[in-house]
Design a protein around this motif. Structure first.
Motif, PDB file in Angstrom:
ATOM      1  N   PHE A  23       0.766  -1.356  -0.047  1.00  0.00           N
ATOM      2  CA  PHE A  23      -0.050  -0.096  -0.018  1.00  0.00           C
ATOM      3  C   PHE A  23       1.074   1.215  -0.053  1.00  0.00           C
ATOM      4  O   PHE A  23       1.853   1.088   0.761  1.00  0.00           O
ATOM      5  CB  PHE A  23      -0.995   0.099   1.179  1.00  0.00           C
ATOM      6  CG  PHE A  23      -1.966  -0.955   1.180  1.00  0.00           C
ATOM      7  CD1 PHE A  23      -3.118  -0.924   0.030  1.00  0.00           C
ATOM      8  CD2 PHE A  23      -1.915  -2.254   1.975  1.00  0.00           C
ATOM      9  CE1 PHE A  23      -3.869  -1.883   0.366  1.00  0.00           C
ATOM     10  CE2 PHE A  23      -2.952  -2.986   1.951  1.00  0.00           C
ATOM     11  CZ  PHE A  23      -3.992  -3.072   1.202  1.00  0.00           C
ATOM     12  N   ARG A  24       0.423   2.143  -0.873  1.00  0.00           N
ATOM     13  CA  ARG A  24       1.208   3.457  -0.817  1.00  0.00           C
ATOM     14  C   ARG A  24       0.151   4.686  -0.084  1.00  0.00           C
ATOM     15  O   ARG A  24      -0.933   4.321   0.011  1.00  0.00           O
ATOM     16  CB  ARG A  24       1.411   3.865  -2.321  1.00  0.00           C
ATOM     17  CG  ARG A  24       2.326   2.904  -2.685  1.00  0.00           C
ATOM     18  CD  ARG A  24       2.588   3.240  -4.329  1.00  0.00           C
ATOM     19  NE  ARG A  24       3.020   4.753  -4.394  1.00  0.00           N
ATOM     20  CZ  ARG A  24       4.372   5.302  -4.437  1.00  0.00           C
ATOM     21  NH1 ARG A  24       5.221   4.030  -4.240  1.00  0.00           N
ATOM     22  NH2 ARG A  24       4.719   6.330  -4.584  1.00  0.00           N
ATOM     23  N   HIS A  25       1.125   5.641   0.638  1.00  0.00           N
ATOM     24  CA  HIS A  25       0.369   6.320   1.397  1.00  0.00           C
ATOM     25  C   HIS A  25       0.483   7.772   0.795  1.00  0.00           C
ATOM     26  O   HIS A  25       1.649   8.048   0.195  1.00  0.00           O
ATOM     27  CB  HIS A  25       0.726   6.417   2.775  1.00  0.00           C
ATOM     28  CG  HIS A  25       0.626   4.870   3.299  1.00  0.00           C
ATOM     29  ND1 HIS A  25      -0.795   4.831   4.069  1.00  0.00           N
ATOM     30  CD2 HIS A  25       1.290   3.863   3.664  1.00  0.00           C
ATOM     31  CE1 HIS A  25      -0.525   3.637   4.487  1.00  0.00           C
ATOM     32  NE2 HIS A  25       0.391   3.156   4.197  1.00  0.00           N
ATOM     33  N   CYS A  26      -0.496   8.795   1.179  1.00  0.00           N
ATOM     34  CA  CYS A  26      -0.399  10.111   0.568  1.00  0.00           C
ATOM     35  C   CYS A  26       0.682  10.866   1.145  1.00  0.00           C
ATOM     36  O   CYS A  26       1.114  10.523   2.451  1.00  0.00           O
ATOM     37  CB  CYS A  26      -1.587  10.829   1.016  1.00  0.00           C
ATOM     38  SG  CYS A  26      -1.532  12.749   0.772  1.00  0.00           S
ATOM     39  N   ARG A  31      -2.734   9.085   4.332  1.00  0.00           N
ATOM     40  CA  ARG A  31      -3.876   8.304   3.904  1.00  0.00           C
ATOM     41  C   ARG A  31      -3.505   7.067   3.016  1.00  0.00           C
ATOM     42  O   ARG A  31      -2.580   7.504   2.047  1.00  0.00           O
ATOM     43  CB  ARG A  31      -5.220   9.042   3.290  1.00  0.00           C
ATOM     44  CG  ARG A  31      -6.053   9.696   4.286  1.00  0.00           C
ATOM     45  CD  ARG A  31      -7.242  10.125   3.704  1.00  0.00           C
ATOM     46  NE  ARG A  31      -7.662  11.172   4.332  1.00  0.00           N
ATOM     47  CZ  ARG A  31      -7.905  12.347   3.677  1.00  0.00           C
ATOM     48  NH1 ARG A  31      -8.058  12.649   2.630  1.00  0.00           N
ATOM     49  NH2 ARG A  31      -8.272  13.562   4.463  1.00  0.00           N
ATOM     50  N   ARG A  32      -4.010   6.040   2.923  1.00  0.00           N
ATOM     51  CA  ARG A  32      -3.753   5.091   1.994  1.00  0.00           C
ATOM     52  C   ARG A  32      -4.279   5.331   0.771  1.00  0.00           C
ATOM     53  O   ARG A  32      -5.417   5.851   0.509  1.00  0.00           O
ATOM     54  CB  ARG A  32      -4.349   3.571   2.311  1.00  0.00           C
ATOM     55  CG  ARG A  32      -3.843   2.610   1.815  1.00  0.00           C
ATOM     56  CD  ARG A  32      -4.602   1.255   1.988  1.00  0.00           C
ATOM     57  NE  ARG A  32      -4.484   0.962   3.544  1.00  0.00           N
ATOM     58  CZ  ARG A  32      -4.776  -0.262   3.941  1.00  0.00           C
ATOM     59  NH1 ARG A  32      -5.340  -1.183   3.198  1.00  0.00           N
ATOM     60  NH2 ARG A  32      -4.484  -0.590   5.155  1.00  0.00           N
ATOM     61  N   GLU A  34      -5.419   4.551  -3.077  1.00  0.00           N
ATOM     62  CA  GLU A  34      -6.042   3.467  -3.816  1.00  0.00           C
ATOM     63  C   GLU A  34      -5.114   2.942  -4.760  1.00  0.00           C
ATOM     64  O   GLU A  34      -4.495   3.751  -5.540  1.00  0.00           O
ATOM     65  CB  GLU A  34      -7.486   4.059  -4.486  1.00  0.00           C
ATOM     66  CG  GLU A  34      -8.541   4.408  -3.701  1.00  0.00           C
ATOM     67  CD  GLU A  34      -9.837   4.710  -4.395  1.00  0.00           C
ATOM     68  OE1 GLU A  34      -9.854   4.543  -5.674  1.00  0.00           O
ATOM     69  OE2 GLU A  34     -10.742   5.854  -3.792  1.00  0.00           O
ATOM     70  N   GLN A  35      -5.097   1.454  -5.064  1.00  0.00           N
ATOM     71  CA  GLN A  35      -4.381   0.992  -6.022  1.00  0.00           C
ATOM     72  C   GLN A  35      -5.001   1.030  -7.361  1.00  0.00           C
ATOM     73  O   GLN A  35      -6.200   0.540  -7.510  1.00  0.00           O
ATOM     74  CB  GLN A  35      -3.861  -0.463  -5.749  1.00  0.00           C
ATOM     75  CG  GLN A  35      -3.244  -0.364  -4.603  1.00  0.00           C
ATOM     76  CD  GLN A  35      -1.903  -1.045  -4.680  1.00  0.00           C
ATOM     77  OE1 GLN A  35      -1.841  -2.050  -5.705  1.00  0.00           O
ATOM     78  NE2 GLN A  35      -1.142  -1.424  -3.614  1.00  0.00           N
ATOM     79  N   CYS A  46      -3.158  12.003  -2.254  1.00  0.00           N
ATOM     80  CA  CYS A  46      -4.644  11.589  -2.247  1.00  0.00           C
ATOM     81  C   CYS A  46      -5.332  12.385  -3.038  1.00  0.00           C
ATOM     82  O   CYS A  46      -6.620  12.065  -3.745  1.00  0.00           O
ATOM     83  CB  CYS A  46      -5.244  11.160  -0.605  1.00  0.00           C
ATOM     84  SG  CYS A  46      -5.475  12.489   0.187  1.00  0.00           S
ATOM     85  N   HIS A 120       1.645   0.698  14.163  1.00  0.00           N
ATOM     86  CA  HIS A 120       0.949   1.006  13.102  1.00  0.00           C
ATOM     87  C   HIS A 120       0.471   2.654  13.528  1.00  0.00           C
ATOM     88  O   HIS A 120       0.601   3.342  12.460  1.00  0.00           O
ATOM     89  CB  HIS A 120      -0.271   0.252  12.582  1.00  0.00           C
ATOM     90  CG  HIS A 120      -1.222   0.598  11.674  1.00  0.00           C
ATOM     91  ND1 HIS A 120      -2.140   1.447  11.827  1.00  0.00           N
ATOM     92  CD2 HIS A 120      -0.997   0.109  10.318  1.00  0.00           C
ATOM     93  CE1 HIS A 120      -2.844   1.669  10.550  1.00  0.00           C
ATOM     94  NE2 HIS A 120      -2.123   0.972   9.534  1.00  0.00           N
ATOM     95  N   GLU A 123       3.033   5.145  12.930  1.00  0.00           N
ATOM     96  CA  GLU A 123       3.185   5.332  11.350  1.00  0.00           C
ATOM     97  C   GLU A 123       2.639   6.428  10.912  1.00  0.00           C
ATOM     98  O   GLU A 123       3.287   7.281  10.150  1.00  0.00           O
ATOM     99  CB  GLU A 123       3.081   3.976  10.585  1.00  0.00           C
ATOM    100  CG  GLU A 123       4.010   2.961  10.562  1.00  0.00           C
ATOM    101  CD  GLU A 123       3.505   1.750   9.696  1.00  0.00           C
ATOM    102  OE1 GLU A 123       4.530   1.398   9.341  1.00  0.00           O
ATOM    103  OE2 GLU A 123       2.419   1.708   9.509  1.00  0.00           O
ATOM    104  N   GLN A 124       1.487   6.852  11.484  1.00  0.00           N
ATOM    105  CA  GLN A 124       0.487   7.938  11.075  1.00  0.00           C
ATOM    106  C   GLN A 124       1.091   9.242  11.563  1.00  0.00           C
ATOM    107  O   GLN A 124       0.577   9.669  12.690  1.00  0.00           O
ATOM    108  CB  GLN A 124      -0.990   7.690  11.445  1.00  0.00           C
ATOM    109  CG  GLN A 124      -1.393   6.277  10.706  1.00  0.00           C
ATOM    110  CD  GLN A 124      -1.092   6.172   9.486  1.00  0.00           C
ATOM    111  OE1 GLN A 124      -1.629   7.102   8.617  1.00  0.00           O
ATOM    112  NE2 GLN A 124      -0.752   4.996   8.864  1.00  0.00           N
TER     113      GLN A 124
END
Length: 126
Positions: A23-26, A31-32, A34-35, A46, A120, A123-124
């Motif tokens: 998953f990639r994040h903004c 934020r995660r 979308e793929q 995002c 987790h 990480e944010q």
């Protein structure tokens, strides 16, 4: 090809595949993302507002003369980050202590799950 070389090659392929599927994040809000299809450049933000905020931050950093890879945090943000790191360390120490005291697998699993959740959350950053 030797067995070691084959293992290294398959390990490399697996790592590259995991990176592509991760998953990639903004780059701004975390934020995660979308793929979407595999064509074109990967998204970094995002939405347009996050892209704009990142641009504004980069421009401000360039004008201030700080190095481009610098991160600026307020005193409150640093204190919050230190508190969250302390909580993470305590949770990790609790798992080690429980393992040394002979806790059963179910208890260790529960504690490890809490530790993973704390990591987790940490990480944010934004």
């Amino acid at each position: 090809m030797s067995e070691v070389a084959e293992h290294v090659e398959s390990s490399r392929d697996a790592t590259a595949e995991a990176r592509r599927n991760a998953f990639r994040h903004c780059g701004w809000c975390g934020r995660r993302l979308e793929q979407r299809g595999s064509v074109g450049r990967r998204r970094r933000y995002c939405g347009q507002s996050c892209r704009q905020r990142a641009y504004e931050r980069r421009s401000a950093v360039q004008r201030s003369g700080l190095p481009e890879d610098s991160v600026v945090l307020s005193d409150t943000e640093i204190a919050t980050l230190q508190d969250r790191l302390f909580q993470l360390r305590c949770a990790a120490e609790d798992v080690v202590t429980a393992a040394d005291d002979g806790a059963d697998a179910r208890e260790l699993r529960r504690m490890a799950t809490e530790l993973a959740a704390a990591a987790h959350d940490l990480e944010q950053l934004r």
